[in-house]
Design an enzyme around this catalytic site. Structure first.
Site, PDB file in Angstrom:
ATOM      1  N   GLU A   1     -12.583  22.439 -24.116  1.00  9.11           N
ATOM      2  CA  GLU A   1     -11.742  21.653 -24.831  1.00  9.11           C
ATOM      3  C   GLU A   1     -12.215  21.050 -26.085  1.00  9.11           C
ATOM      4  O   GLU A   1     -13.450  20.636 -26.449  1.00  9.11           O
ATOM      5  CB  GLU A   1     -11.598  20.257 -23.847  1.00  9.11           C
ATOM      6  CG  GLU A   1     -10.947  20.949 -22.437  1.00  9.11           C
ATOM      7  CD  GLU A   1     -10.953  19.608 -21.326  1.00  9.11           C
ATOM      8  OE1 GLU A   1     -10.986  18.622 -21.681  1.00  9.11           O
ATOM      9  OE2 GLU A   1     -10.741  20.203 -20.341  1.00  9.11           O
TER      10      GLU A   1
ATOM     11  N   CYS B   1     -13.105  16.232 -31.982  1.00 10.23           N
ATOM     12  CA  CYS B   1     -14.155  15.969 -30.968  1.00 10.23           C
ATOM     13  C   CYS B   1     -14.652  17.426 -30.436  1.00 10.23           C
ATOM     14  O   CYS B   1     -13.694  18.171 -29.693  1.00 10.23           O
ATOM     15  CB  CYS B   1     -13.346  15.301 -29.761  1.00 10.23           C
ATOM     16  SG  CYS B   1     -14.441  14.904 -28.296  1.00 10.23           S
TER      17      CYS B   1
ATOM     18  N   CYS C   1     -21.291  21.059 -17.847  1.00 15.61           N
ATOM     19  CA  CYS C   1     -22.221  20.131 -18.045  1.00 15.61           C
ATOM     20  C   CYS C   1     -23.158  19.913 -16.884  1.00 15.61           C
ATOM     21  O   CYS C   1     -22.700  19.838 -15.826  1.00 15.61           O
ATOM     22  CB  CYS C   1     -21.510  18.761 -18.561  1.00 15.61           C
ATOM     23  SG  CYS C   1     -23.017  17.600 -19.156  1.00 15.61           S
TER      24      CYS C   1
ATOM     25  N   CYS D   1     -22.819  12.666 -14.258  1.00 12.80           N
ATOM     26  CA  CYS D   1     -22.293  11.395 -14.438  1.00 12.80           C
ATOM     27  C   CYS D   1     -21.055  11.735 -13.345  1.00 12.80           C
ATOM     28  O   CYS D   1     -20.240  12.497 -13.634  1.00 12.80           O
ATOM     29  CB  CYS D   1     -21.819  11.260 -15.768  1.00 12.80           C
ATOM     30  SG  CYS D   1     -23.515  11.307 -16.838  1.00 12.80           S
TER      31      CYS D   1
ATOM     32  N   CYS E   1     -17.305  11.806 -15.049  1.00 10.83           N
ATOM     33  CA  CYS E   1     -17.032  12.592 -15.938  1.00 10.83           C
ATOM     34  C   CYS E   1     -16.477  13.846 -15.504  1.00 10.83           C
ATOM     35  O   CYS E   1     -17.163  14.748 -14.493  1.00 10.83           O
ATOM     36  CB  CYS E   1     -18.315  12.947 -16.738  1.00 10.83           C
ATOM     37  SG  CYS E   1     -17.758  13.999 -18.480  1.00 10.83           S
TER      38      CYS E   1
ATOM     39  N   CYS F   1     -12.967  14.125 -21.061  1.00 11.98           N
ATOM     40  CA  CYS F   1     -13.712  15.315 -21.071  1.00 11.98           C
ATOM     41  C   CYS F   1     -13.638  16.300 -19.907  1.00 11.98           C
ATOM     42  O   CYS F   1     -13.786  15.707 -18.789  1.00 11.98           O
ATOM     43  CB  CYS F   1     -15.346  15.225 -21.207  1.00 11.98           C
ATOM     44  SG  CYS F   1     -15.797  13.741 -22.310  1.00 11.98           S
TER      45      CYS F   1
HETATM   46  N1  SAH Z   1     -23.012  14.008 -22.956  1.00  5.08           N
HETATM   47  C1  SAH Z   1     -22.763  13.202 -23.825  1.00  5.08           C
HETATM   48  C2  SAH Z   1     -21.466  13.606 -24.670  1.00  5.08           C
HETATM   49  C3  SAH Z   1     -20.283  13.823 -23.657  1.00  5.08           C
HETATM   50  S1  SAH Z   1     -19.366  12.624 -22.785  1.00  5.08           S
HETATM   51  C4  SAH Z   1     -22.597  11.765 -23.469  1.00  5.08           C
HETATM   52  O1  SAH Z   1     -22.800  11.461 -22.329  1.00  5.08           O
HETATM   53  O2  SAH Z   1     -22.537  10.997 -24.409  1.00  5.08           O
HETATM   54  C5  SAH Z   1     -18.660  11.784 -24.104  1.00  5.08           C
HETATM   55  C6  SAH Z   1     -18.146  10.475 -23.989  1.00  5.08           C
HETATM   56  O3  SAH Z   1     -17.056  10.332 -22.824  1.00  5.08           O
HETATM   57  C7  SAH Z   1     -19.241   9.675 -22.945  1.00  5.08           C
HETATM   58  O4  SAH Z   1     -19.594   8.372 -23.473  1.00  5.08           O
HETATM   59  C8  SAH Z   1     -18.767   9.473 -21.412  1.00  5.08           C
HETATM   60  O5  SAH Z   1     -19.288   8.635 -20.930  1.00  5.08           O
HETATM   61  C9  SAH Z   1     -17.516   9.517 -21.915  1.00  5.08           C
HETATM   62  N2  SAH Z   1     -16.482   9.899 -20.839  1.00  5.08           N
HETATM   63  C10 SAH Z   1     -16.704  10.985 -19.826  1.00  5.08           C
HETATM   64  N3  SAH Z   1     -15.869  10.605 -18.735  1.00  5.08           N
HETATM   65  C11 SAH Z   1     -15.100   9.660 -18.901  1.00  5.08           C
HETATM   66  C12 SAH Z   1     -14.008   9.137 -18.227  1.00  5.08           C
HETATM   67  N4  SAH Z   1     -13.439   9.709 -17.210  1.00  5.08           N
HETATM   68  N5  SAH Z   1     -13.294   8.066 -19.010  1.00  5.08           N
HETATM   69  C13 SAH Z   1     -13.771   7.387 -20.187  1.00  5.08           C
HETATM   70  N6  SAH Z   1     -14.893   8.079 -20.437  1.00  5.08           N
HETATM   71  C14 SAH Z   1     -15.516   9.078 -20.179  1.00  5.08           C
END
Ligand code: SAH
Length: 346
Positions: free
Chosen positions: A92, A105, A112, A116, A119, A336
């Protein structure tokens, strides 16, 4: 396998074309066709002799992305693209039209591996790293659309799917390419890299001499909460991450942004805000609060508006520079990985 010509720095391209019998000075012509005129094939490079064009076509490929799906937000400001690569994988990429310019972005990996819990990108694990050329082709795809309106890409945020610091060499090369005058001519200041906090690699980046903006996904005010939502925290603790961020600022002169995704019932209490203040008070940093985009698969939800406001005001009262992320594209699954997952599930 032919080499993807996107993703070659000028010196590398010079060396490679000389090795197949093309004069070094022609690199300038080639990059102009690639990045200013957006050609799809070497045959279109009409100021090169036909024989040289064939030599190029035998050795290289112009690997553009293919558009698989597109979602436009209702306000028209955010467009999310699912873009495909030659091996059939897709990521994406999001265009955000903001008052201060057009931001893209970019995804740095397919899937990944960070795990987390909030995510969507990580639900099926890591598939593979993206090459520098594959990251660049996401931006070029959008730049080509903007060019038709007389506009261009102004900012890049490496905040799509993937952990950029787990794909370090390709990401650094991608950032350098974006900066090159013949390519996108972007200032390093207009590039933001977001990481989940891999401490030794943050230190490596501190010494790279690239004054980009660093964003750190903190998301919790203590190690027990953080470890429960971000497995990487088992290896690198909050205190170590903040110390690495301080070193980044010292080395680059750039202020770090901490991202804090607010999840109802997990990290959104007044107490959590006060703990966060303790960690960050007196530092020259920004905090960006991100109400979580609901991830139905995991039962996570955004807090009520008054909870968000309360969290923000605790930080503000303590003189921490705080913003709440504008909800761009919440209606188009802008978190994401959500679009790719939907596509995989079909
Ligand atoms: N791996 C890197 C970059 C990708 S995630 C990182 O962890 O920063 C980019 C951002 O989107 C991160 O801050 C992540 O926590 C956030 N993110 C992921 N899933 C999300 C969600 N469901 N709602 C809001 N932010 C989210």
């Amino acid at each position: 396998m032919k080499t993807n010509i996107y993703g070659l720095l000028l010196e590398e391209m010079e060396e490679l074309i000389v090795s197949i019998g093309i004069e070094k000075y022609r690199t300038k012509q080639i990059v102009e066709w690639l990045y200013q005129r957006d050609v799809d094939s070497f045959m279109e490079m009409t100021n090169l002799p036909l024989a040289k064009r064939s030599l190029l076509a035998n050795a290289f490929e112009i690997q553009k992305v293919s558009l698989k799906r597109q979602l436009n937000s209702k306000d028209g400001k955010t467009i999310k693209y699912l873009l495909g690569f030659s091996d059939g994988e897709a990521v994406e990429t999001v265009l955000m039209r903001q008052p201060y310019g057009n931001s893209v972005c970019v995804s740095s990996q397919v899937g990944c591996g960070m795990g987390c819990v909030f995510c969507a990108s990580t639900l099926n694990g890591l598939v593979r790293n993206l090459s520098a050329g594959e990251m660049l082709s996401q931006v070029l795809f959008i730049n080509q659309i903007l060019k038709q309106e007389g506009k261009a890409v102004n900012n890049i945020v490496i905040m799509g799917s993937g952990e950029p610091l787990a794909n370090y060499d390709n990401v650094i090369k991608f950032i350098r390419l974006c900066h090159e005058a013949y390519c996108l001519n972007l200032s390093y200041r207009n590039v933001t890299l977001s990481t989940s906090g891999i401490v030794p690699v943050i230190d490596k980046l501190s010494n790279e001499g690239l004054p980009i903006t660093l964003s750190i996904s903190l998301h919790a005010p203590d190690n027990s909460i953080r470890s429960s939502i971000m497995p990487i925290n088992i290896h690198y603790k909050i205190e170590e991450i903040i110390a690495a961020a301080d070193r980044y600022t010292k080395n680059t002169g750039r202020r770090v942004t901490y991202e804090y995704t607010l999840i109802a019932g997990i990290n959104d209490d007044t107490e959590h805000a006060k703990q966060l203040v303790k960690l960050l008070k007196g530092k020259i940093i920004n905090v960006n609060l991100i109400p979580v985009n609901d991830v139905i698969e995991r039962g996570l939800h955004r807090p009520k508006q008054d909870k968000i406001k309360n969290f923000e005001s605790v930080l503000r009262l303590n003189h921490i520079n705080v913003t709440v992320r504008k909800e761009m594209g919440a209606d188009i699954q802008a978190a994401c990985g959500q679009l790719r997952n939907e596509s995989l599930n079909k």
